[in-house]
Design a protein around this motif. Structure first.
Motif, PDB file in Angstrom:
ATOM      1  N   TYR A  78      14.626  62.906  42.506  1.00  0.00           N
ATOM      2  CA  TYR A  78      15.594  63.830  42.202  1.00  0.00           C
ATOM      3  C   TYR A  78      15.456  64.349  40.699  1.00  0.00           C
ATOM      4  O   TYR A  78      15.847  65.424  40.297  1.00  0.00           O
ATOM      5  N   ASP A  79      15.010  63.483  39.663  1.00  0.00           N
ATOM      6  CA  ASP A  79      14.687  63.657  38.537  1.00  0.00           C
ATOM      7  C   ASP A  79      13.516  64.988  38.537  1.00  0.00           C
ATOM      8  O   ASP A  79      13.715  65.859  37.853  1.00  0.00           O
ATOM      9  N   ARG A  80      12.352  64.624  39.347  1.00  0.00           N
ATOM     10  CA  ARG A  80      11.439  65.713  39.464  1.00  0.00           C
ATOM     11  C   ARG A  80      11.904  67.099  39.916  1.00  0.00           C
ATOM     12  O   ARG A  80      11.706  68.091  39.464  1.00  0.00           O
ATOM     13  N   ARG A  81      12.868  67.040  40.991  1.00  0.00           N
ATOM     14  CA  ARG A  81      13.213  68.068  41.666  1.00  0.00           C
ATOM     15  C   ARG A  81      13.988  68.935  40.554  1.00  0.00           C
ATOM     16  O   ARG A  81      14.101  70.379  40.480  1.00  0.00           O
ATOM     17  N   ALA A  82      15.065  68.387  39.939  1.00  0.00           N
ATOM     18  CA  ALA A  82      15.874  69.038  38.851  1.00  0.00           C
ATOM     19  C   ALA A  82      14.822  69.661  37.807  1.00  0.00           C
ATOM     20  O   ALA A  82      15.119  70.624  37.469  1.00  0.00           O
ATOM     21  N   GLN A  83      14.122  68.801  37.230  1.00  0.00           N
ATOM     22  CA  GLN A  83      12.997  69.421  36.358  1.00  0.00           C
ATOM     23  C   GLN A  83      12.207  70.611  36.733  1.00  0.00           C
ATOM     24  O   GLN A  83      12.162  71.695  36.255  1.00  0.00           O
ATOM     25  N   THR A  84      11.880  70.472  37.919  1.00  0.00           N
ATOM     26  CA  THR A  84      11.107  71.768  38.567  1.00  0.00           C
ATOM     27  C   THR A  84      12.043  72.879  38.960  1.00  0.00           C
ATOM     28  O   THR A  84      11.488  74.141  38.272  1.00  0.00           O
ATOM     29  N   LEU A  85      13.211  72.796  39.332  1.00  0.00           N
ATOM     30  CA  LEU A  85      14.199  74.004  39.061  1.00  0.00           C
ATOM     31  C   LEU A  85      14.376  74.479  37.965  1.00  0.00           C
ATOM     32  O   LEU A  85      14.403  75.798  37.673  1.00  0.00           O
ATOM     33  N   SER A  88      10.006  75.051  36.279  1.00  0.00           N
ATOM     34  CA  SER A  88       8.509  75.687  36.653  1.00  0.00           C
ATOM     35  C   SER A  88       8.773  76.415  37.776  1.00  0.00           C
ATOM     36  O   SER A  88       7.745  76.763  38.224  1.00  0.00           O
ATOM     37  N   HIS A  89       9.835  76.203  38.946  1.00  0.00           N
ATOM     38  CA  HIS A  89       9.879  76.765  40.111  1.00  0.00           C
ATOM     39  C   HIS A  89       9.561  78.273  40.189  1.00  0.00           C
ATOM     40  O   HIS A  89      10.224  78.822  39.579  1.00  0.00           O
ATOM     41  N   PRO A  90       8.680  78.963  40.956  1.00  0.00           N
ATOM     42  CA  PRO A  90       8.699  80.197  40.834  1.00  0.00           C
ATOM     43  C   PRO A  90       9.776  81.271  41.191  1.00  0.00           C
ATOM     44  O   PRO A  90       9.892  82.135  40.762  1.00  0.00           O
ATOM     45  N   LEU A  91      10.792  80.509  41.947  1.00  0.00           N
ATOM     46  CA  LEU A  91      12.035  81.244  42.143  1.00  0.00           C
ATOM     47  C   LEU A  91      13.054  80.828  41.264  1.00  0.00           C
ATOM     48  O   LEU A  91      14.359  81.452  41.543  1.00  0.00           O
ATOM     49  N   ALA A  92      12.851  80.072  40.346  1.00  0.00           N
ATOM     50  CA  ALA A  92      13.868  79.731  39.289  1.00  0.00           C
ATOM     51  C   ALA A  92      14.361  81.011  38.628  1.00  0.00           C
ATOM     52  O   ALA A  92      15.470  80.955  38.020  1.00  0.00           O
ATOM     53  N   GLY A 100      15.847  95.350  35.951  1.00  0.00           N
ATOM     54  CA  GLY A 100      14.718  94.682  34.989  1.00  0.00           C
ATOM     55  C   GLY A 100      15.262  93.377  34.481  1.00  0.00           C
ATOM     56  O   GLY A 100      14.683  92.745  33.746  1.00  0.00           O
ATOM     57  N   VAL A 101      16.574  92.834  34.712  1.00  0.00           N
ATOM     58  CA  VAL A 101      16.776  91.681  34.251  1.00  0.00           C
ATOM     59  C   VAL A 101      16.445  90.599  35.126  1.00  0.00           C
ATOM     60  O   VAL A 101      16.702  90.506  36.193  1.00  0.00           O
ATOM     61  N   ALA A 102      15.855  89.648  34.605  1.00  0.00           N
ATOM     62  CA  ALA A 102      15.633  88.301  35.370  1.00  0.00           C
ATOM     63  C   ALA A 102      16.839  87.402  35.337  1.00  0.00           C
ATOM     64  O   ALA A 102      17.524  87.086  34.339  1.00  0.00           O
ATOM     65  N   ASN A 103      17.379  86.986  36.607  1.00  0.00           N
ATOM     66  CA  ASN A 103      18.461  85.898  36.671  1.00  0.00           C
ATOM     67  C   ASN A 103      17.896  84.637  36.990  1.00  0.00           C
ATOM     68  O   ASN A 103      16.936  84.412  37.790  1.00  0.00           O
ATOM     69  N   GLY A 104      18.547  83.764  36.386  1.00  0.00           N
ATOM     70  CA  GLY A 104      17.970  82.283  36.456  1.00  0.00           C
ATOM     71  C   GLY A 104      18.675  81.455  37.437  1.00  0.00           C
ATOM     72  O   GLY A 104      19.855  81.979  37.629  1.00  0.00           O
ATOM     73  N   VAL A 105      18.339  80.107  37.646  1.00  0.00           N
ATOM     74  CA  VAL A 105      19.140  79.443  38.391  1.00  0.00           C
ATOM     75  C   VAL A 105      19.727  78.317  37.390  1.00  0.00           C
ATOM     76  O   VAL A 105      19.017  77.939  36.758  1.00  0.00           O
ATOM     77  N   ILE A 143      26.840  74.826  29.821  1.00  0.00           N
ATOM     78  CA  ILE A 143      26.734  73.636  30.596  1.00  0.00           C
ATOM     79  C   ILE A 143      25.529  72.863  31.187  1.00  0.00           C
ATOM     80  O   ILE A 143      25.343  71.776  30.952  1.00  0.00           O
ATOM     81  N   SER A 144      24.615  73.743  31.788  1.00  0.00           N
ATOM     82  CA  SER A 144      23.664  73.492  32.295  1.00  0.00           C
ATOM     83  C   SER A 144      22.498  73.520  31.402  1.00  0.00           C
ATOM     84  O   SER A 144      21.212  72.753  31.579  1.00  0.00           O
ATOM     85  N   GLY A 145      22.507  74.203  30.436  1.00  0.00           N
ATOM     86  CA  GLY A 145      21.499  74.348  29.330  1.00  0.00           C
ATOM     87  C   GLY A 145      20.214  75.247  30.088  1.00  0.00           C
ATOM     88  O   GLY A 145      19.181  75.461  29.439  1.00  0.00           O
ATOM     89  N   CYS A 146      20.601  76.021  31.046  1.00  0.00           N
ATOM     90  CA  CYS A 146      19.474  76.717  31.837  1.00  0.00           C
ATOM     91  C   CYS A 146      19.649  77.997  31.463  1.00  0.00           C
ATOM     92  O   CYS A 146      20.458  78.835  31.175  1.00  0.00           O
ATOM     93  N   ILE A 147      18.382  78.688  31.766  1.00  0.00           N
ATOM     94  CA  ILE A 147      18.295  80.310  31.601  1.00  0.00           C
ATOM     95  C   ILE A 147      19.162  80.856  32.390  1.00  0.00           C
ATOM     96  O   ILE A 147      18.994  80.686  33.558  1.00  0.00           O
TER      97      ILE A 147
END
Length: 165
Positions: A78-85, A88-92, A100-105, A143-147
């Motif tokens: 589960y740590d690897r799965r979260a890290q990948t998303l 580095s996941h191509p659909l992240a 032209g705006v990129a949306n993240g997960v 909250i998530s620290g994600c893009i």
């Protein structure tokens, strides 16, 4: 998009394994644990001599060692799965071709953060950090620290989408 990948603790796994045992009363603990190890560490039977020995002779299994190994592998999975998303996941990150705006997960690891994200989206109260570099502008959800969004700083690409900065 919000991706909920639970932050797995040893208590969480102990509860999971107890539920698994309740659902499969006809199977002994060793069989159930070996099945979980097969799910969460498929290569172990070939790459790990201890696991290979367990597969060849289940009677030689030390149940506590097996339980600890399964716990470790589930947590790592589960740590690897979260890290990948997150990284580095191509659909992240996906580009909206109209803008032209990129949306993240947005990846969260617990139910409280997931609920806070949903609440923030519904009420329009999400908070962000803005990072500008020579290559792009990044809007990072707090909250998530994600893009959350990315926009290129390349004038030619920006002009292609008819966007002015």
């Amino acid at each position: 998009m919000i991706a909920y990948v639970p932050e797995v603790t040893s208590d969480y796994i102990a509860e999971y394994l107890a539920d698994l045992k309740d659902a499969n009363r006809q199977k002994d603990d060793k069989t159930l644990l070996l099945g979980q190890l097969q799910l969460f560490d498929q290569a172990a039977a070939w790459s790990d001599s201890t696991v290979r020995a367990w597969c060849e002779s289940p009677s030689a299994i030390d149940i506590e060692t097996l339980r600890a190994r399964v716990t470790d592998r589930i947590m790592a999975h589960y740590d690897r799965r979260a890290q990948t998303l997150k990284e580095s996941h191509p659909l992240a990150i996906q580009v909206n071709l109209a803008t032209g705006v990129a949306n993240g997960v947005l990846v969260v690891r617990n139910a409280a953060d997931c609920a806070s994200l949903v609440r923030g989206i519904v009420t329009g109260t999400l908070e962000f950090d803005l990072d500008r570099t020579d290559e792009c502008t990044v809007l990072r959800e707090k909250i998530s620290g994600c893009i959350f969004r990315v926009m290129t700083s390349d004038n030619m690409l920006t002009n292609t989408f008819g966007i002015s900065i």
